[in-house]
Each structure stands twice: as structure tokens, then as C-alpha cells.
Design a protein around this motif. Structure first.
Motif, PDB file in Angstrom:
ATOM      1  N   PRO A 281      -6.968 -17.599  11.290  1.00 12.02           N
ATOM      2  CA  PRO A 281      -6.819 -18.869  10.562  1.00 12.02           C
ATOM      3  C   PRO A 281      -5.404 -19.423  10.689  1.00 12.02           C
ATOM      4  O   PRO A 281      -4.490 -18.713  11.108  1.00 12.02           O
ATOM      5  CB  PRO A 281      -7.113 -18.458   9.112  1.00 12.02           C
ATOM      6  N   ASP A 282      -5.245 -20.682  10.310  1.00 15.69           N
ATOM      7  CA  ASP A 282      -3.926 -21.320  10.349  1.00 15.69           C
ATOM      8  C   ASP A 282      -3.086 -20.942   9.120  1.00 15.69           C
ATOM      9  O   ASP A 282      -1.865 -21.087   9.135  1.00 15.69           O
ATOM     10  CB  ASP A 282      -4.075 -22.847  10.398  1.00 15.69           C
ATOM     11  N   LEU A 283      -3.764 -20.489   8.049  1.00 18.13           N
ATOM     12  CA  LEU A 283      -3.094 -20.148   6.795  1.00 18.13           C
ATOM     13  C   LEU A 283      -3.988 -19.192   6.011  1.00 18.13           C
ATOM     14  O   LEU A 283      -5.210 -19.270   6.099  1.00 18.13           O
ATOM     15  CB  LEU A 283      -2.863 -21.426   5.960  1.00 18.13           C
ATOM     16  N   ILE A 284      -3.361 -18.312   5.228  1.00 13.18           N
ATOM     17  CA  ILE A 284      -4.099 -17.403   4.356  1.00 13.18           C
ATOM     18  C   ILE A 284      -3.622 -17.595   2.923  1.00 13.18           C
ATOM     19  O   ILE A 284      -2.413 -17.608   2.668  1.00 13.18           O
ATOM     20  CB  ILE A 284      -3.887 -15.931   4.780  1.00 13.18           C
ATOM     21  N   LEU A 285      -4.586 -17.745   1.998  1.00 22.36           N
ATOM     22  CA  LEU A 285      -4.281 -17.715   0.562  1.00 22.36           C
ATOM     23  C   LEU A 285      -4.684 -16.330   0.079  1.00 22.36           C
ATOM     24  O   LEU A 285      -5.841 -15.931   0.196  1.00 22.36           O
ATOM     25  CB  LEU A 285      -5.073 -18.781  -0.197  1.00 22.36           C
ATOM     26  N   MET A 286      -3.739 -15.580  -0.469  1.00 18.01           N
ATOM     27  CA  MET A 286      -3.925 -14.164  -0.777  1.00 18.01           C
ATOM     28  C   MET A 286      -3.792 -13.880  -2.269  1.00 18.01           C
ATOM     29  O   MET A 286      -2.741 -14.128  -2.856  1.00 18.01           O
ATOM     30  CB  MET A 286      -2.856 -13.360  -0.016  1.00 18.01           C
ATOM     31  N   ASP A 287      -4.862 -13.350  -2.862  1.00 20.12           N
ATOM     32  CA  ASP A 287      -4.785 -12.836  -4.227  1.00 20.12           C
ATOM     33  C   ASP A 287      -4.006 -11.519  -4.173  1.00 20.12           C
ATOM     34  O   ASP A 287      -3.893 -10.903  -3.119  1.00 20.12           O
ATOM     35  CB  ASP A 287      -6.210 -12.607  -4.762  1.00 20.12           C
ATOM     36  N   VAL A 288      -3.484 -11.058  -5.309  1.00 21.71           N
ATOM     37  CA  VAL A 288      -2.772  -9.781  -5.341  1.00 21.71           C
ATOM     38  C   VAL A 288      -3.618  -8.692  -5.973  1.00 21.71           C
ATOM     39  O   VAL A 288      -3.791  -7.611  -5.413  1.00 21.71           O
ATOM     40  CB  VAL A 288      -1.417  -9.906  -6.095  1.00 21.71           C
ATOM     41  N   VAL A 289      -4.167  -8.961  -7.149  1.00 19.34           N
ATOM     42  CA  VAL A 289      -4.875  -7.931  -7.904  1.00 19.34           C
ATOM     43  C   VAL A 289      -6.313  -7.810  -7.395  1.00 19.34           C
ATOM     44  O   VAL A 289      -7.179  -8.598  -7.758  1.00 19.34           O
ATOM     45  CB  VAL A 289      -4.851  -8.243  -9.421  1.00 19.34           C
ATOM     46  N   MET A 290      -6.517  -6.829  -6.505  1.00 21.31           N
ATOM     47  CA  MET A 290      -7.841  -6.570  -5.931  1.00 21.31           C
ATOM     48  C   MET A 290      -8.006  -5.060  -5.815  1.00 21.31           C
ATOM     49  O   MET A 290      -7.024  -4.349  -5.613  1.00 21.31           O
ATOM     50  CB  MET A 290      -7.962  -7.191  -4.529  1.00 21.31           C
ATOM     51  N   PRO A 291      -9.254  -4.578  -5.924  1.00 20.64           N
ATOM     52  CA  PRO A 291      -9.480  -3.145  -5.722  1.00 20.64           C
ATOM     53  C   PRO A 291      -9.204  -2.754  -4.271  1.00 20.64           C
ATOM     54  O   PRO A 291      -9.288  -3.594  -3.379  1.00 20.64           O
ATOM     55  CB  PRO A 291     -10.961  -2.948  -6.077  1.00 20.64           C
ATOM     56  N   GLY A 292      -8.873  -1.499  -4.033  1.00 19.49           N
ATOM     57  CA  GLY A 292      -8.569  -1.059  -2.671  1.00 19.49           C
ATOM     58  C   GLY A 292      -7.209  -1.590  -2.247  1.00 19.49           C
ATOM     59  O   GLY A 292      -6.230  -1.493  -2.985  1.00 19.49           O
ATOM     60  N   THR A 293      -7.170  -2.178  -1.074  1.00 14.01           N
ATOM     61  CA  THR A 293      -5.924  -2.757  -0.559  1.00 14.01           C
ATOM     62  C   THR A 293      -5.588  -3.997  -1.378  1.00 14.01           C
ATOM     63  O   THR A 293      -6.348  -4.957  -1.384  1.00 14.01           O
ATOM     64  CB  THR A 293      -6.093  -3.142   0.929  1.00 14.01           C
ATOM     65  N   ASN A 294      -4.442  -3.970  -2.092  1.00 14.26           N
ATOM     66  CA  ASN A 294      -4.085  -5.153  -2.884  1.00 14.26           C
ATOM     67  C   ASN A 294      -3.430  -6.206  -1.983  1.00 14.26           C
ATOM     68  O   ASN A 294      -3.181  -5.974  -0.802  1.00 14.26           O
ATOM     69  CB  ASN A 294      -3.225  -4.776  -4.100  1.00 14.26           C
ATOM     70  N   GLY A 295      -3.172  -7.365  -2.580  1.00 17.73           N
ATOM     71  CA  GLY A 295      -2.642  -8.481  -1.800  1.00 17.73           C
ATOM     72  C   GLY A 295      -1.264  -8.244  -1.218  1.00 17.73           C
ATOM     73  O   GLY A 295      -0.960  -8.710  -0.122  1.00 17.73           O
ATOM     74  N   PHE A 296      -0.414  -7.500  -1.934  1.00 19.62           N
ATOM     75  CA  PHE A 296       0.902  -7.180  -1.388  1.00 19.62           C
ATOM     76  C   PHE A 296       0.754  -6.308  -0.139  1.00 19.62           C
ATOM     77  O   PHE A 296       1.392  -6.549   0.885  1.00 19.62           O
ATOM     78  CB  PHE A 296       1.770  -6.449  -2.419  1.00 19.62           C
ATOM     79  N   GLN A 297      -0.120  -5.294  -0.228  1.00 21.88           N
ATOM     80  CA  GLN A 297      -0.338  -4.397   0.920  1.00 21.88           C
ATOM     81  C   GLN A 297      -0.954  -5.156   2.093  1.00 21.88           C
ATOM     82  O   GLN A 297      -0.542  -4.969   3.246  1.00 21.88           O
ATOM     83  CB  GLN A 297      -1.257  -3.234   0.508  1.00 21.88           C
ATOM     84  N   ALA A 298      -1.929  -6.013   1.807  1.00 19.73           N
ATOM     85  CA  ALA A 298      -2.579  -6.780   2.873  1.00 19.73           C
ATOM     86  C   ALA A 298      -1.604  -7.751   3.529  1.00 19.73           C
ATOM     87  O   ALA A 298      -1.583  -7.897   4.755  1.00 19.73           O
ATOM     88  CB  ALA A 298      -3.791  -7.529   2.317  1.00 19.73           C
ATOM     89  N   THR A 299      -0.772  -8.399   2.719  1.00 14.93           N
ATOM     90  CA  THR A 299       0.232  -9.330   3.262  1.00 14.93           C
ATOM     91  C   THR A 299       1.193  -8.585   4.183  1.00 14.93           C
ATOM     92  O   THR A 299       1.511  -9.057   5.278  1.00 14.93           O
ATOM     93  CB  THR A 299       1.006 -10.028   2.119  1.00 14.93           C
ATOM     94  N   ARG A 300       1.648  -7.416   3.732  1.00  9.82           N
ATOM     95  CA  ARG A 300       2.560  -6.604   4.554  1.00  9.82           C
ATOM     96  C   ARG A 300       1.882  -6.217   5.875  1.00  9.82           C
ATOM     97  O   ARG A 300       2.489  -6.335   6.944  1.00  9.82           O
ATOM     98  CB  ARG A 300       3.004  -5.361   3.781  1.00  9.82           C
ATOM     99  N   ALA A 301       0.627  -5.779   5.812  1.00 11.77           N
ATOM    100  CA  ALA A 301      -0.097  -5.382   7.027  1.00 11.77           C
ATOM    101  C   ALA A 301      -0.235  -6.558   7.990  1.00 11.77           C
ATOM    102  O   ALA A 301      -0.014  -6.416   9.202  1.00 11.77           O
ATOM    103  CB  ALA A 301      -1.472  -4.833   6.657  1.00 11.77           C
ATOM    104  N   LEU A 302      -0.577  -7.739   7.457  1.00 12.11           N
ATOM    105  CA  LEU A 302      -0.749  -8.921   8.307  1.00 12.11           C
ATOM    106  C   LEU A 302       0.570  -9.363   8.932  1.00 12.11           C
ATOM    107  O   LEU A 302       0.619  -9.749  10.094  1.00 12.11           O
ATOM    108  CB  LEU A 302      -1.366 -10.061   7.497  1.00 12.11           C
TER     109      LEU A 302
END
Length: 121
Positions: A48-69
Motif C-alpha cells: 500500500p501507499d500508506l498504513i494506518l496502524m493500531d497499537v493495542v492488538m493481541p499477538g504482534t502489537n502495533g509498535f512491533q509491527a511498525t518496527r518490522a515493516l
């Protein structure tokens, strides 16, 4: 490059719906993912051209997902806006450190979010 396709990563069906309605009305194409893991996979798949990321999620949270991306060769150039209920200054700083381009708190101010997206494009 103008932003056209936006991926929403949020575990809340309500939040995905609200954000989707806002973005579609703003002329964007929207995809969604229900978890950090699914969001990372979808981002690699559809780029995608942009991602809107929540933080509080089960499993991989938004901070972890943002770092991975932001560290993955395939997705590191996709801007991420963190969109969360976590409104402490330390949360915002931590989110930006993970590679986010911007940080907005819920409930989302629709016109302000659309302006931020337009500014990135």
C-alpha cells in the motif's frame, strides 16, 4: 508519489469500519487487516501507499509491527501513521522511534487525519 491505497491494521471491527468509511469518502482505496501479523503479510503482498496502524492488538502489537515493516526491505518505504488510544507523550515518542511517520489518537479527528494523509502524498 500520491497516496491512493491505504492499509488499515486494527483488531477492532468498529474502528476498521469508521476509518474505512472516512478514507473511502476521501477518495482512497482501502484494505484492512485484523492483526499485526496479518497486517505485515498484507503490506508485503499489496504494497500500500500508506498504513494506518493500531497499537493495542493481541499477538504482534502495533509498535512491533511498525518496527518490522520499517526494517523490512520490501516495506521500509511505506509510511506508517500510528492510530491509537494510547495518548501519552512517551507512547508517541516510542511509536516514532519504531519508524512511524506520524501519530494520531482515537477518537480520530477525520478532517485532521485526511489532511495528514494529503500532506504525506
Amino acid at each position: 508519489m500520491p497516496i491512493k491505497n491505504i492499509l488499515i491494521i486494527d483488531d477492532s471491527p468498529t474502528e476498521r469500519h469508521i476509518l474505512s468509511e472516512l478514507l473511502v469518502s476521501g477518495g482512497y482505496d482501502v484494505s484492512t487487516a485484523e492483526s499485526g501479523e496479518e497486517g505485515i503479510a498484507r503490506a508485503k503482498q499489496i504494497k500500500p501507499d500508506l498504513i494506518l496502524m493500531d497499537v493495542v492488538m493481541p499477538g504482534t502489537n502495533g509498535f512491533q509491527a511498525t518496527r518490522a515493516l520499517s526494517r523490512d526491505e520490501v516495506t521500509k518505504d511505506i509510511p506508517v501513521i500510528i492510530c491509537t488510544t494510547k495518548n501519552q507523550e512517551t507512547d508517541k515518542l516510542w511509536g516514532m522511534r519504531q519508524g512511524a511517520h506520524d501519530y494520531v489518537t482515537k477518537p480520530v479527528d477525520g478532517p485532521a487525519l485526511l489532511a495528514k494523509i494529503a500532506a504525506l502524498g
